[in-house]
Scaffold this active site. Structure first.
Site, PDB file in Angstrom:
ATOM      1  N   GLY A  99      38.498  38.663  50.845  1.00 48.59           N
ATOM      2  CA  GLY A  99      38.955  39.346  49.640  1.00 48.59           C
ATOM      3  C   GLY A  99      38.721  38.559  48.367  1.00 48.59           C
ATOM      4  N   GLY A 123      28.881  38.200  44.657  1.00 50.27           N
ATOM      5  CA  GLY A 123      28.276  37.578  45.844  1.00 50.27           C
ATOM      6  C   GLY A 123      28.607  38.396  47.090  1.00 50.27           C
ATOM      7  N   HIS A 124      29.870  38.788  47.226  1.00 51.12           N
ATOM      8  CA  HIS A 124      30.257  39.643  48.354  1.00 51.12           C
ATOM      9  C   HIS A 124      29.492  40.969  48.304  1.00 51.12           C
ATOM     10  CE1 HIS A 124      34.163  37.246  47.949  1.00 51.12           C
ATOM     11  NE2 HIS A 124      33.841  37.038  49.220  1.00 51.12           N
ATOM     12  N   LEU A 179      24.704  32.587  52.488  1.00 51.83           N
ATOM     13  CA  LEU A 179      24.136  31.256  52.742  1.00 51.83           C
ATOM     14  C   LEU A 179      24.821  30.173  51.916  1.00 51.83           C
ATOM     15  CD1 LEU A 179      20.373  32.257  53.000  1.00 51.83           C
ATOM     16  CD2 LEU A 179      21.975  31.762  54.866  1.00 51.83           C
ATOM     17  N   GLN A 208      28.721  27.741  58.082  1.00 57.18           N
ATOM     18  CA  GLN A 208      29.362  28.902  58.705  1.00 57.18           C
ATOM     19  C   GLN A 208      28.299  29.858  59.254  1.00 57.18           C
ATOM     20  OE1 GLN A 208      32.957  31.194  57.278  1.00 57.18           O
ATOM     21  NE2 GLN A 208      31.371  32.377  56.268  1.00 57.18           N
ATOM     22  N   SER A 263      35.465  32.991  45.368  1.00 57.22           N
ATOM     23  CA  SER A 263      36.805  33.522  45.075  1.00 57.22           C
ATOM     24  C   SER A 263      37.674  32.433  44.473  1.00 57.22           C
ATOM     25  CB  SER A 263      37.463  34.028  46.364  1.00 57.22           C
ATOM     26  OG  SER A 263      36.614  34.932  47.006  1.00 57.22           O
TER      27      SER A 263
HETATM   28  P1  AMP Z   1      34.782  34.604  51.779  1.00 56.91           P
HETATM   29  O1  AMP Z   1      35.489  35.806  51.275  1.00 56.91           O
HETATM   30  O2  AMP Z   1      34.739  33.471  50.813  1.00 56.91           O
HETATM   31  O3  AMP Z   1      35.222  34.208  53.166  1.00 56.91           O
HETATM   32  O4  AMP Z   1      33.269  35.049  51.937  1.00 56.91           O
HETATM   33  C1  AMP Z   1      32.921  36.174  52.687  1.00 56.91           C
HETATM   34  C2  AMP Z   1      31.430  36.220  52.818  1.00 56.91           C
HETATM   35  O5  AMP Z   1      30.820  36.299  51.528  1.00 56.91           O
HETATM   36  C3  AMP Z   1      30.853  34.971  53.499  1.00 56.91           C
HETATM   37  O6  AMP Z   1      29.783  35.361  54.332  1.00 56.91           O
HETATM   38  C4  AMP Z   1      30.376  34.164  52.321  1.00 56.91           C
HETATM   39  O7  AMP Z   1      29.345  33.259  52.656  1.00 56.91           O
HETATM   40  C5  AMP Z   1      29.862  35.258  51.399  1.00 56.91           C
HETATM   41  N1  AMP Z   1      29.802  34.764  50.018  1.00 56.91           N
HETATM   42  C6  AMP Z   1      30.777  34.124  49.330  1.00 56.91           C
HETATM   43  N2  AMP Z   1      30.340  33.756  48.107  1.00 56.91           N
HETATM   44  C7  AMP Z   1      29.051  34.166  48.024  1.00 56.91           C
HETATM   45  C8  AMP Z   1      28.034  34.082  47.011  1.00 56.91           C
HETATM   46  N3  AMP Z   1      28.263  33.487  45.848  1.00 56.91           N
HETATM   47  N4  AMP Z   1      26.832  34.622  47.261  1.00 56.91           N
HETATM   48  C9  AMP Z   1      26.582  35.239  48.456  1.00 56.91           C
HETATM   49  N5  AMP Z   1      27.493  35.346  49.453  1.00 56.91           N
HETATM   50  C10 AMP Z   1      28.702  34.824  49.244  1.00 56.91           C
END
Ligand code: AMP
Length: 284
Positions: A31, A36-37, A149, A154, A187
């Site tokens: 969330g 990016g998400h 990436l 991860q 986030s």
């Molecule tokens: P998180 O909500 O931070 O757990 O991220 C969820 C997904 O979004 C994970 O696969 C992250 O790698 C991806 N993610 C987070 N930040 C970015 C970003 N700036 N660009 C691309 N993917 C992202």
């Protein structure tokens, strides 16, 4: 857009879609969604018929309870963004749904890939990630799943789990979306004060310096890391959690600068932990 919080409803909807022959794309998130998400969502919409986003701040992957307590939550904004981007279903479970107290805990890990980087400095983190992601894969039955990436380790750990345990799905890595100054969107960025946000811009500038010094002929890993560390630390309040140069596939430390290397970094700016990763090709 369908929003479900319980497993029965989720499985019913997925069963219906499967019966109709739709392919499913799955983007797990915690969330506080940003662009990016949404890049994961866009990739999923291009490659599959139905896109599911899960929003769940997973307690088992936080090694620091304070970090968990401070993790930003803004569900209404998240749902609005998902709706705008054409997400088909948001899965929004609570902790009890994902971790019923009656169940005995399970621990999954890929020790070789977790020896370094976040695996070393955040004990238990990837066990928590693998636990929740494998559960979510079973619940959402995706054909393809999308991971950023930015969180490169991860991505590698999840890909290895899928391969090792024969999950019938494909893991797709999505390039990092960045702010104008190059800082990776996260986030956690909303927790940075104005001054700390300025300090955080040292990270993309460090990656630029890393590439420049390689082009300038630097080939000594120890010296390269020293130059980058000095750049980050001189006159700044930033703390380095790790700065490592590893092989992009097996994530073991590189001994020489050749081929492709992953420059991986985690820092604390104030009490906010930020990570970034870039693969750098070393010219012959
Ligand atoms: P998180 O909500 O931070 O757990 O991220 C969820 C997904 O979004 C994970 O696969 C992250 O790698 C991806 N993610 C987070 N930040 C970015 C970003 N700036 N660009 C691309 N993917 C992202």
């Amino acid at each position: 857009m369908i929003v479900v919080s319980n497993i029965q409803e989720l499985k019913k909807q997925i069963g219906d879609w499967k019966k109709e022959g739709f392919s499913i794309g799955f983007c797990p998130t915690m969330g506080s969604l940003h662009l990016g998400h949404m890049d994961l969502v866009e990739a999923s919409k291009k490659e599959t018929n139905k896109t599911i986003v899960s929003i769940f701040v997973n307690p088992t992957q936080f090694n620091d309870p304070k970090d968990f307590a401070q993790y930003p939550v803004k569900t209404d904004d998240d749902l609005r963004l998902c709706e705008e981007k054409g997400v088909d279903l948001v899965f929004l479970p609570d902790v009890k749904t994902m971790y019923p107290e009656t169940k005995t805990p399970i621990s999954l890990s890929i020790p070789e890939l977790q020896k370094h980087l976040c695996g070393r400095t955040r004990p238990g983190h990837f066990e928590g990630v693998l636990q929740i992601v494998s559960k979510l894969f079973h619940l959402t039955e995706p054909n393809k799943t999308f991971f950023g990436l930015k969180d490169y380790q991860q991505f590698r750990v999840i890909s290895a789990m899928v391969e090792n345990l024969n999950f019938p799905l494909e893991v797709i890595g999505v390039p990092t979306r960045r702010e104008e100054d190059g800082l990776a969107m996260s986030s956690r960025n909303v927790r940075l004060s104005r001054k700390d946000r300025e300090t955080a811009s040292l990270i993309p500038r460090m990656f630029a310096l890393a590439k420049k010094t390689i082009l300038g002929g630097e080939r000594e890993i120890r010296l390269w890391k020293e130059i980058l560390r000095d750049f980050l630390l001189t006159g700044s309040s930033l703390r380095i959690d790790y700065l490592e140069v590893v092989d992009p596939i097996d994530l073991q430390p590189k001994e020489s600068l050749e081929g492709e290397v992953l420059l991986a970094i985690a820092v604390f700016v104030g009490d906010v932990r930020l990570i970034d990763n870039q693969i750098i090709s070393i010219p012959n």
